[in-house]
Enzyme design. Structure first.
Site, PDB file in Angstrom:
ATOM      1  CD  GLU A  18      -7.205   1.494  -8.668  1.00 27.88           C
ATOM      2  OE1 GLU A  18      -8.081   1.779  -7.833  1.00 27.88           O
ATOM      3  OE2 GLU A  18      -6.128   0.950  -8.356  1.00 27.88           O
ATOM      4  CB  CYS A  25      -0.930  -0.005   1.214  1.00 34.15           C
ATOM      5  SG  CYS A  25      -1.878   1.521   1.403  1.00 34.15           S
ATOM      6  CE1 TYR A  73      -6.961  -2.488  -6.471  1.00 33.91           C
ATOM      7  CE2 TYR A  73      -8.005  -4.650  -6.478  1.00 33.91           C
ATOM      8  CZ  TYR A  73      -7.094  -3.762  -5.936  1.00 33.91           C
ATOM      9  OH  TYR A  73      -6.333  -4.141  -4.866  1.00 33.91           O
ATOM     10  CB  CYS A 129      -3.303   2.609  -1.360  1.00 36.24           C
ATOM     11  SG  CYS A 129      -3.762   0.905  -0.988  1.00 36.24           S
ATOM     12  CG  HIS A 171     -28.667  21.738  -3.262  1.00 32.65           C
ATOM     13  ND1 HIS A 171     -28.836  20.871  -4.316  1.00 32.65           N
ATOM     14  CD2 HIS A 171     -28.866  22.995  -3.763  1.00 32.65           C
ATOM     15  CE1 HIS A 171     -29.134  21.559  -5.398  1.00 32.65           C
ATOM     16  NE2 HIS A 171     -29.153  22.854  -5.096  1.00 32.65           N
ATOM     17  CE  LYS A 215      -5.029   3.637  -5.964  1.00 37.23           C
ATOM     18  NZ  LYS A 215      -5.378   2.241  -5.945  1.00 37.23           N
ATOM     19  CD  GLU A 227     -28.188  17.618  -3.689  1.00 39.71           C
ATOM     20  OE1 GLU A 227     -29.207  17.838  -3.000  1.00 39.71           O
ATOM     21  OE2 GLU A 227     -27.601  18.485  -4.370  1.00 39.71           O
TER      22      GLU A 227
END
Length: 611
Positions: free
Chosen positions: A321, A176, A317, A181, A586, A184, A591
């Site tokens: 990615e 990671c 993934y 992670c 908002h 990346k 939302e």
């Protein structure tokens, strides 16, 4: 003469029982023998440490002891006795033996130390003993080690990074931090900034378009990663966790041998051992030239120069990615997919992800498989592949070929068979139960190396911490691997938590599942007139009121931030009715989750109109 155990076997291969007996019996015997020589059978007094009087426990004294083994049976007295003068030697020789008193004193000392191994600092033949050994310095292993140390355990971490076939190596922190992670996400952010620069003139900013400088980005990313490596070292030191940069393998059920880069061996024993070695990228070694000329994600983020025109092979993934960020940085990028993308994810969402990538310029070859990689005189790579549907072969030229076809667990060099730890013969992963326990009761496995666990950093971290707490008697809580949120950091991010639509239907039946969905347009896409045709949300629920939410899937900007918040509610059993009573913020993309009114079953157009 080589040291042996009480059972007569070499010390390096003794059983855990013998190790504990040597720690508890032979060391006190040596101390008693030294005391008899110095004090004419007087009780041994605690030795002062740094000018302070004795009285420390065996464990605290052993922690302060230097790491080099004390002199013992190799001739000469133990270091705590000091040299004997000729007069002392003569008096010692003239004294009659008192075997009864000596044996009584010996039995008392042995009783005090019995059961303390492996808590002491050193066992047989210089062996270092701990309460907990953690093999693997990735996110899960470090979290477990630091938590256990904080709870009062004596802990050591063993970590060693085998260089990639290309020769890439890195520091403490695991996949990671070093090649996953963190780098990346930083490069993904760099790619997103490229899109923002293109949007900027629409917002009134006269920003000049400029080509991306890979070397500048790579240097900044690598410097940040190195700072994290250092930070982990400091954290271990602060918590008094001993760090060994050694490659570990089991000697027996309680003993591990660590081999340093220079070949020096260190024996370590522990009451409990945690395996957290993670995994490494898989190479398709059956493909000619794959190993010699290809790279993986282990190498991409440490390249000093731009990879140039790149072929990414895989549908995971990691593949999508990497391909997405390379395209975003302005590089000619192709993804070769054998079957379906993101197989473990919701397939409708996966299709939208690849559609968006294709719209952003990534070339996608579907139903194709590489057959050969050759190096051309100009240093480029020629790749031959076959279309699996038509059986037609094709050829392309690339600067870099990146394999992203899955990962393999780092178990091959652990000598698990010597400890009796069982693995899945197909995947190579370690078999564990709900308590992360392997086939050996005091050996555990967490993270990517464990069978059936999500290959996600946060799950490994939490599993490691909970394991440390259970071993310390702080809790009986088990890791809950259900409803774990995650995000795929493709150019249009995909975040999800809970079941996919396919999994929900398979589990509950189509007639019992209701899916609410919407296509929406992020407000920030409107001014630059960005294409938002793949921005999509769906909520998978049980049809029966109050309609518990089984899964939530979000494709759009900042998907990770959106899903992280809703994950708490879903983890707590939120229903569709409760989410519909939640007031949205908002104007945000999040939302739109609280405004999902149209079900797939209704057949109505789910496109959001208005604000």
């Amino acid at each position: 003469m080589a040291a042996t155990t009480l059972c007569g076997s070499p010390a390096t291969a003794c059983c855990s029982t013998c190790c504990r007996m040597r720690c508890s019996l032979l060391l006190p015997m040596r101390r008693l023998r030294t005391g008899f020589m110095m004090n004419s059978f007087q009780p041994i007094k605690a030795q002062p440490k740094n000018g302070k009087s004795g009285g420390a426990s065996h464990r605290s004294a052993s922690r302060a002891r230097p790491t080099a083994p004390a002199a013992s049976s190799r001739g000469g007295a133990s270091s705590i006795s000091g040299p004997r003068s000729p007069a002392q030697a003569a008096r010692r020789a003239a004294r009659p033996e008192a075997p009864g008193a000596a044996m009584a004193a010996l039995r008392g000392a042995a009783a005090r130390f019995r059961g303390r191994a492996p808590g002491g600092a050193r066992g047989a033949a210089g062996r270092q003993c701990y309460d907990l050994l953690v093999i693997g310095g990735g996110s899960g292993g470090l979290a477990c080690a630091k938590e256990a140390a904080q709870l009062g355990k004596k802990v050591a971490v063993l970590d060693y990074v085998e260089p990639s076939p290309r020769g890439t190596r890195w520091g403490l922190g695991g996949t990671c931090v070093n090649v996953g992670c963190i780098p990346k996400k930083l490069m993904h952010q760099a790619a997103l900034l490229g899109g923002m620069i293109r949007d900027a003139p629409h917002y009134g900013w006269g920003v000049a378009q400029a080509p991306h400088d890979w070397a500048t980005l790579a240097d900044a990313v690598q410097n940040h990663v190195k700072s994290l490596n250092w930070g982990h070292r400091v954290q271990l030191q602060d918590r008094k966790v001993k760090y060994f940069n050694v490659k570990a393998s089991f000697v027996d059920t309680h003993t591990v041998c660590g081999v340093s880069k220079g070949g020096e061996e260190t024996l370590l024993s522990a009451e409990h051992i945690v395996i957290a070695t993670g995994g490494r990228p898989r190479y398709p070694t059956h493909i000619e030239g794959a190993l010699e000329y290809g790279i993986t994600s282990d190498d991409l983020f440490w390249l000093k120069e731009s990879p140039g025109k790149t072929l990414v092979v895989g549908a995971s993934y990691v593949a999508l990615e990497c391909a997405g960020l390379l395209t975003g940085l302005g590089l000619d990028t192709t993804v070769m997919i054998r079957s379906v993308p993101l197989r473990a994810f919701d397939q409708q969402m996966a299709s939208l992800v690849t559609e968006h990538m294709a719209g952003q310029g990534t070339r996608i070859l579907r139903g194709c498989a590489p057959e050969r990689v050759e190096k051309l005189p100009g240093q480029q790579l020629r790749v031959t592949w076959v279309d699996l549907t038509s059986d037609r072969k094709d050829v392309g030229t690339f600067d870099t070929v990146l394999w992203a076809i899955g990962r393999v667990p780092e178990t091959a060099s652990l000598n698990l068979e010597k400890a009796g730890v069982h693995t899945n013969p197909v995947t190579g992963k370690i078999l564990v139960d709900a308590q992360e326990t392997t086939s050996v009761p005091h050996i555990y496995a967490i993270g990517d190396v464990a069978e059936g666990r999500p290959e996600l950093t946060p799950t490994a971290i939490m599993a490691g911490r909970l394991l440390a707490q259970r071993l310390s008697g702080q809790t009986s809580d088990l890791m809950d691997y259900g409803s774990v949120p995650t995000t795929v950091f493709t150019p249009l991010e995909y975040g999800c938590v809970g079941l996919s639509e396919e999994a929900a239907v398979a589990c509950h039946g189509e007639e019992y599942v209701e899916v609410y969905h919407a296509f929406y347009k992020p407000l920030e896409f409107t001014v630059p007139q960005r294409d938002a045709s793949q921005c999509y949300i769906k909520m998978v629920c049980l049809r029966e009121p109050p309609q518990p939410v089984l899964g939530l899937h979000f494709l759009g900007p900042n998907a990770g931030e959106v899903i992280q918040g809703f994950a708490l509610g879903i983890k707590c059993g939120a229903s569709y009715q409760q989410l519909m009573r939640t007031v949205g913020i908002h104007p945000t993309c999040a939302e739109e989750v609280a405004k999902l009114r149209i079900s797939k079953r209704s057949g109505l157009d789910p496109t959001v109109t208005g604000c």
